[in-house]
Scaffold this motif. Structure first.
Motif, PDB file in Angstrom:
ATOM      1  N   MET A   1       0.842  -1.190   0.000  1.00 35.26           N
ATOM      2  CA  MET A   1       0.000   0.000   0.000  1.00 35.26           C
ATOM      3  C   MET A   1       0.883   1.248   0.000  1.00 35.26           C
ATOM      4  SD  MET A   1      -3.192   0.779   2.554  1.00 35.26           S
ATOM      5  CE  MET A   1      -2.239   0.550   4.056  1.00 35.26           C
ATOM      6  N   LYS A   2       0.536   2.192  -0.874  1.00 30.74           N
ATOM      7  CA  LYS A   2       1.307   3.425  -0.983  1.00 30.74           C
ATOM      8  C   LYS A   2       0.397   4.604  -0.684  1.00 30.74           C
ATOM      9  CE  LYS A   2       4.721   1.492  -4.135  1.00 30.74           C
ATOM     10  NZ  LYS A   2       5.568   1.674  -5.330  1.00 30.74           N
ATOM     11  N   LEU A   3       0.923   5.522   0.135  1.00 32.61           N
ATOM     12  CA  LEU A   3       0.140   6.659   0.587  1.00 32.61           C
ATOM     13  C   LEU A   3       0.908   7.946   0.343  1.00 32.61           C
ATOM     14  CD1 LEU A   3       0.107   4.287   3.143  1.00 32.61           C
ATOM     15  CD2 LEU A   3      -2.032   5.529   3.474  1.00 32.61           C
ATOM     16  N   ALA A   4       0.169   9.013   0.043  1.00 29.65           N
ATOM     17  CA  ALA A   4       0.771  10.315  -0.197  1.00 29.65           C
ATOM     18  C   ALA A   4      -0.101  11.383   0.437  1.00 29.65           C
ATOM     19  CB  ALA A   4       0.935  10.566  -1.697  1.00 29.65           C
ATOM     20  N   THR A   5       0.440  12.591   0.511  1.00 36.24           N
ATOM     21  CA  THR A   5      -0.302  13.731   1.045  1.00 36.24           C
ATOM     22  C   THR A   5      -0.375  14.816  -0.018  1.00 36.24           C
ATOM     23  OG1 THR A   5       0.311  13.259   3.338  1.00 36.24           O
ATOM     24  CG2 THR A   5      -0.322  15.532   2.809  1.00 36.24           C
ATOM     25  N   TYR A   6      -1.578  15.121  -0.466  1.00 37.67           N
ATOM     26  CA  TYR A   6      -1.798  16.143  -1.493  1.00 37.67           C
ATOM     27  C   TYR A   6      -1.971  17.523  -0.850  1.00 37.67           C
ATOM     28  CZ  TYR A   6      -2.234  14.166  -6.203  1.00 37.67           C
ATOM     29  OH  TYR A   6      -1.977  13.646  -7.450  1.00 37.67           O
ATOM     30  N   GLY A  13      -2.249  18.909   4.674  1.00 37.16           N
ATOM     31  CA  GLY A  13      -2.660  18.313   3.424  1.00 37.16           C
ATOM     32  C   GLY A  13      -3.758  17.279   3.575  1.00 37.16           C
ATOM     33  N   GLN A  14      -3.947  16.487   2.527  1.00 38.74           N
ATOM     34  CA  GLN A  14      -5.023  15.504   2.495  1.00 38.74           C
ATOM     35  C   GLN A  14      -4.479  14.161   2.032  1.00 38.74           C
ATOM     36  OE1 GLN A  14      -9.599  15.173   0.768  1.00 38.74           O
ATOM     37  NE2 GLN A  14      -8.454  17.075   0.578  1.00 38.74           N
ATOM     38  N   LEU A  15      -4.802  13.125   2.764  1.00 34.99           N
ATOM     39  CA  LEU A  15      -4.287  11.786   2.497  1.00 34.99           C
ATOM     40  C   LEU A  15      -4.884  11.216   1.212  1.00 34.99           C
ATOM     41  CD1 LEU A  15      -2.609   9.349   3.540  1.00 34.99           C
ATOM     42  CD2 LEU A  15      -4.678   8.589   4.737  1.00 34.99           C
ATOM     43  N   VAL A  16      -4.034  10.598   0.385  1.00 36.21           N
ATOM     44  CA  VAL A  16      -4.498   9.868  -0.786  1.00 36.21           C
ATOM     45  C   VAL A  16      -3.820   8.501  -0.820  1.00 36.21           C
ATOM     46  CG1 VAL A  16      -4.937  11.935  -2.177  1.00 36.21           C
ATOM     47  CG2 VAL A  16      -2.706  10.814  -2.329  1.00 36.21           C
ATOM     48  N   GLN A  33      -8.406  11.732   7.208  1.00 35.08           N
ATOM     49  CA  GLN A  33      -8.162  12.976   6.486  1.00 35.08           C
ATOM     50  C   GLN A  33      -6.683  13.174   6.183  1.00 35.08           C
ATOM     51  OE1 GLN A  33     -10.510  15.148   5.423  1.00 35.08           O
ATOM     52  NE2 GLN A  33      -9.035  16.581   4.531  1.00 35.08           N
ATOM     53  N   THR A  34      -5.822  12.770   7.114  1.00 33.10           N
ATOM     54  CA  THR A  34      -4.379  12.954   6.965  1.00 33.10           C
ATOM     55  C   THR A  34      -3.653  11.659   7.309  1.00 33.10           C
ATOM     56  OG1 THR A  34      -4.019  13.631   9.269  1.00 33.10           O
ATOM     57  CG2 THR A  34      -4.612  15.370   7.686  1.00 33.10           C
TER      58      THR A  34
END
Length: 328
Positions: A1-6, A13-16, A33-34
């Motif tokens: 699983m890969k996660l980023a913050t936009y 920011g916002q977690l994606v 949310q994060t």
């Protein structure tokens, strides 16, 4: 699983969620949310995130969109703690020689570690902005883990089990400020500005055998102004493991979820490995020719750092930064 913050205009920011190939993403605000919010409730949200990630990989989410690294903040734009070790003794030996410091024997059994600034962490494409290039601007290519909650006195095994994610780091150093600062006997402050982080953070199960529970075995590449200067292997010459570093960190105090634990500049002894920081290159020049000839980073120069798995696939995406000198 890969996660980023936009980026969304806020501090955190916002977690994606992001696909393994880093081509598609989806917001997951209904779960967390994060990234810090997810880490705070990891046991409660992990399975929901994994189910959503599987749907994303299968192309089953109508809300998915093309992933853009340029939209990314650091996965954790600010963290409760950034503890950086120095697990690669080749690096320790070289940089200590560069400032005329001896290598005490205890450093072979007790890891070096400092607590860096974590209130502002840079995204993968953020500029490195400094008031004076004479400060000796240097990059440092390294890997770090994002920890879950660990108690004081945690063992190495507990430290390994408590790791949640891995990230790629450019741990920037201002080399010309380090000697005077360390001479005070109290550690880094001015000489260690904000570090930059990869577009995505990756759960450790994604690495398969490349994560052995203590070390990550990846190919790490470093470019300066488009020229590759480092061809490193993160699992080689790592004297202290991540488990060792976590145990060291928690000897007398706990670590809360979201703690960033770095292993220091990846440094290999083998011929042809190149370097993960300019200070090492300069020290080798001094040892071989009597003086350093490779300059530290100057205005307008660029740095790129990227990690690859055994199939040559990029793991975290790349850190790509430009040096900007803006005198105050």
């Amino acid at each position: 699983m890969k996660l980023a913050t936009y980026r969304d205009g806020s501090r955190d920011g916002q977690l994606v969620l992001v696909t393994n190939r880093l081509d598609r993403a989806v917001f997951v605000a209904d779960i967390a949310q994060t990234l810090q919010a997810a880490l705070d409730r990891w046991n409660a949200v992990e399975q929901d995130l994994r189910f959503r990630a599987a749907q994303l990989e299968a192309g089953q989410l109508a809300g998915a969109f093309p992933f853009q690294a340029s939209m990314c903040m650091a996965p954790l734009p600010r963290a409760y703690q950034w503890a950086d070790g120095s697990a690669y003794l080749n690096h320790v030996e070289l940089v200590r020689k560069a400032r005329g410091a001896a290598m005490p024997p205890e450093l072979y059994s007790d890891p070096l570690m400092y607590q860096g600034g974590s209130d502002t962490l840079l995204g993968p494409n953020d500029d490195m902005v400094f008031a004076d290039a004479a400060w000796g601007i240097d990059f440092e290519a390294e890997l770090a883990l994002v920890l879950g909650d660990l108690p004081a006195g945690a063992t190495a095994e507990e430290g390994s089990r408590g790791a949640r994610l891995a990230v790629l780091v450019n741990d920037v150093s201002l080399r010309e400020l380090i000697p005077a600062e360390l001479a005070k006997g109290f550690g880094f402050v001015q000489s260690k500005p904000a570090s930059a982080f990869s577009p995505v953070a990756v759960t450790l199960d994604e690495f398969g055998p490349a994560w052995d529970g203590e070390r990550l075995h990846l190919d790490l590449a470093v470019w300066r102004n488009g020229e590759q200067v480092g061809r490193l292997r993160s699992g080689d010459d790592m004297h202290f493991s991540f488990a060792d570093l976590a145990c060291h960190l928690c000897r007398t105090r706990s670590a809360c979820a979201g703690t960033l634990l770095g292993a220091g500049t990846v440094s290999n002894r083998r011929a042809g490995a190149g370097y993960g920081c300019i200070a090492e290159k300069r020290m080798l020049e001094i040892l071989e020719g009597g003086k350093a000839v490779t300059p530290y980073l100057q205005h307008g120069e660029t740095v790129r750092i990227e990690a690859f798995d055994s199939s040559g696939q990029t793991v975290f995406g790349s850190i790509q930064q430009r040096v900007v000198v803006q005198p105050r």
